[in-house]
Design an enzyme around this catalytic site. Structure first.
Site, PDB file in Angstrom:
ATOM      1  N   LYS A  30      10.667  23.388  -0.465  1.00 33.77           N
ATOM      2  CA  LYS A  30      10.614  22.828  -1.822  1.00 33.77           C
ATOM      3  C   LYS A  30      11.867  22.026  -2.159  1.00 33.77           C
ATOM      4  O   LYS A  30      12.981  22.455  -1.847  1.00 33.77           O
ATOM      5  CB  LYS A  30      10.421  23.989  -2.803  1.00 33.77           C
ATOM      6  CG  LYS A  30      10.346  23.613  -4.265  1.00 33.77           C
ATOM      7  CD  LYS A  30       9.302  22.572  -4.570  1.00 33.77           C
ATOM      8  CE  LYS A  30       7.912  22.967  -4.108  1.00 33.77           C
ATOM      9  NZ  LYS A  30       6.950  21.840  -4.141  1.00 33.77           N
ATOM     10  N   GLN A  83       7.763  26.836  -9.958  1.00 35.79           N
ATOM     11  CA  GLN A  83       7.221  27.967  -9.177  1.00 35.79           C
ATOM     12  C   GLN A  83       8.136  29.178  -9.258  1.00 35.79           C
ATOM     13  O   GLN A  83       7.671  30.316  -9.178  1.00 35.79           O
ATOM     14  CB  GLN A  83       7.039  27.570  -7.702  1.00 35.79           C
ATOM     15  CG  GLN A  83       5.911  26.597  -7.434  1.00 35.79           C
ATOM     16  CD  GLN A  83       6.400  25.173  -7.409  1.00 35.79           C
ATOM     17  OE1 GLN A  83       7.395  24.825  -8.047  1.00 35.79           O
ATOM     18  NE2 GLN A  83       5.711  24.319  -6.670  1.00 35.79           N
ATOM     19  N   GLY A  85       1.879  27.292  -1.462  1.00 37.16           N
ATOM     20  CA  GLY A  85       2.679  28.072  -0.518  1.00 37.16           C
ATOM     21  C   GLY A  85       2.096  27.844   0.871  1.00 37.16           C
ATOM     22  O   GLY A  85       0.878  27.934   1.064  1.00 37.16           O
ATOM     23  N   ASP A 145       8.059  25.045   4.804  1.00 39.07           N
ATOM     24  CA  ASP A 145       6.721  24.450   4.961  1.00 39.07           C
ATOM     25  C   ASP A 145       6.513  23.902   6.357  1.00 39.07           C
ATOM     26  O   ASP A 145       5.377  23.719   6.796  1.00 39.07           O
ATOM     27  CB  ASP A 145       6.506  23.342   3.930  1.00 39.07           C
ATOM     28  CG  ASP A 145       6.196  23.955   2.571  1.00 39.07           C
ATOM     29  OD1 ASP A 145       7.135  24.462   1.934  1.00 39.07           O
ATOM     30  OD2 ASP A 145       5.010  23.963   2.194  1.00 39.07           O
TER      31      ASP A 145
HETATM   32  O1  MRU Z   1       4.584  23.083  -3.571  1.00 34.35           O
HETATM   33  P1  MRU Z   1       4.489  24.523  -3.164  1.00 34.35           P
HETATM   34  O2  MRU Z   1       4.525  25.460  -4.323  1.00 34.35           O
HETATM   35  O3  MRU Z   1       3.311  24.779  -2.243  1.00 34.35           O
HETATM   36  O4  MRU Z   1       5.803  24.754  -2.314  1.00 34.35           O
HETATM   37  C1  MRU Z   1       5.998  25.993  -1.692  1.00 34.35           C
HETATM   38  C2  MRU Z   1       7.287  26.129  -1.011  1.00 34.35           C
HETATM   39  O5  MRU Z   1       8.083  25.221  -0.916  1.00 34.35           O
HETATM   40  C3  MRU Z   1       7.535  27.444  -0.342  1.00 34.35           C
HETATM   41  O6  MRU Z   1       8.886  27.752  -0.312  1.00 34.35           O
HETATM   42  C4  MRU Z   1       7.014  27.369   1.098  1.00 34.35           C
HETATM   43  O7  MRU Z   1       5.696  26.904   1.122  1.00 34.35           O
HETATM   44  C5  MRU Z   1       7.087  28.681   1.773  1.00 34.35           C
HETATM   45  S1  MRU Z   1       5.898  29.803   1.108  1.00 34.35           S
HETATM   46  C6  MRU Z   1       6.004  31.265   1.937  1.00 34.35           C
END
Ligand code: MRU
Length: 341
Positions: free
Chosen positions: A248, A196, A48, A237
């Site tokens: 994601k 996730q 995240g 991100d």
């Molecule tokens: O690969 P991850 O689990 O780190 O991906 C996370 C995401 O895509 C979340 O939607 C993003 O980081 C926002 S978290 C508040």
């Protein structure tokens, strides 16, 4: 909301809830070095965007504990090494770089030797964590009007408490609406390939007593066609200067579906996720992860041996599909402007 994704140990190491083990087991791991934190970030034990920024800042502190008695130059040299190591752990979330740059600036500007610098870095990492908690709350407050009584929200991946230092980004308005007694229900995309949504978002929503329904990623379009989704809320991100954003893999498809069906589509993120140096989403580095995440499930093969698989961890949603950005500084309507509103 009792989920605590990260904390300090008494000795200045980093304690994380291992997100690879959820929902089967709640395992806390103590990460004693910068290398251990970088590994945990790479392996998605900590994940995240906001949380990996916080973890990296704390990892810098854990990794410099043994240099408290060292002269300033040796301490700063180690800081530079760790910033490079931690910053390379994952490429897409800008929060990682943002937090590490902030820590490196503070180290350079602090007078004194190893022990002075270490104390100052510990305080700065704590501040980054606490600020994130407050930013989540503000995102929740600004997004609250989007979650009416009786609303059905659809979300992707995990942008909740497990992804931040507080109550999340996309899930923050949901938690506040629930706290205020509004009836809110969340459709949770399972989020292939690492799940996730199924493993983390469903887990934390159930923990908080928020009604939710798990769906396969492919079910979102059918639900929108049946008018079962009132609003889509996702995290980010990295948000570029023009409002394009990475999130994601699968988020872009949701945005297109939402536009087609007239469902409002919101991106929720703290300002630490904004990268004003990138003009548009084509410039965002997209993490490519191991094909085995696609060809296996829970360690078992789900595809023929030797098949070619592609595993981009993120996609880019162009700004034109975004109804609004729910940030800690307010609800930003397009066109997105990367300076403070
Ligand atoms: O690969 P991850 O689990 O780190 O991906 C996370 C995401 O895509 C979340 O939607 C993003 O980081 C926002 S978290 C508040």
């Amino acid at each position: 909301m009792s989920v605590q994704a990260i904390s300090w140990t008494a000795s200045g190491a980093v304690r994380v809830l291992d997100q690879r083990a959820l929902p089967e087991a709640e395992i806390e791991r103590e990460l004693e070095s910068g290398e251990a934190v970088a590994d945990a970030i790479r392996q998605l034990q900590v994940r995240g965007a906001p949380l990996i920024g916080i973890a990296a800042a704390m990892g810098l502190v854990a990794g410099t504990r043994e240099l408290r008695a060292a002269p300033r130059s040796a301490f700063l040299e180690r800081v530079t090494q760790l910033v490079d190591l931690l910053g390379a752990a994952r490429p897409t979330a800008v929060n990682l770089r943002w937090a590490l740059d902030r820590m490196a600036r503070v180290a350079a500007a602090t007078p004194g030797d190893g022990s002075d610098l270490w104390e100052r870095l510990h305080a700065e990492a704590t501040a980054i964590w606490e600020e994130d908690r407050a930013m989540c709350r503000r995102i929740g407050e600004h997004g609250l009007p989007l979650v009416a009584d009786g609303a059905n929200v659809l979300t992707h991946c995990n942008a909740g408490a497990l992804a931040t230092g507080g109550i999340g980004t996309a899930l923050a308005p949901v938690y506040l609406a629930h706290e205020q007694g509004r009836k809110v229900h969340v459709y949770v995309d399972e989020t292939r390939p690492v799940l996730q949504g199924a493993r983390l978002t469903a887990w934390e929503l159930m923990h908080a007593g928020v009604p939710c329904t798990l769906i396969t990623d492919g079910a979102a379009g059918a639900l929108m066609r049946q008018a079962k989704v009132d609003v889509v809320l996702v995290g980010a991100d990295r948000i570029c200067a023009n409002g394009d954003f990475a999130n994601k893999i699968g988020t872009y498809g949701l945005a297109v579906l939402a536009r087609h069906h007239g469902v409002p589509f919101y991106c929720a993120a703290p300002w630490s996720t904004v990268d004003a140096t990138l003009g548009d989403g084509d410039l965002i580095p997209i993490e490519q992860r191991a094909p085995e995440e696609v060809t296996t499930l829970a360690g078992r093969p789900t595809a023929p041996p030797g098949v070619t698989a592609l595993n981009p961890a993120f996609d880019v949603t162009p700004a034109r599909y975004v109804t609004g950005y729910v940030t800690d500084r307010g609800l930003v309507q397009p066109p997105f402007v990367a300076s403070p509103p």
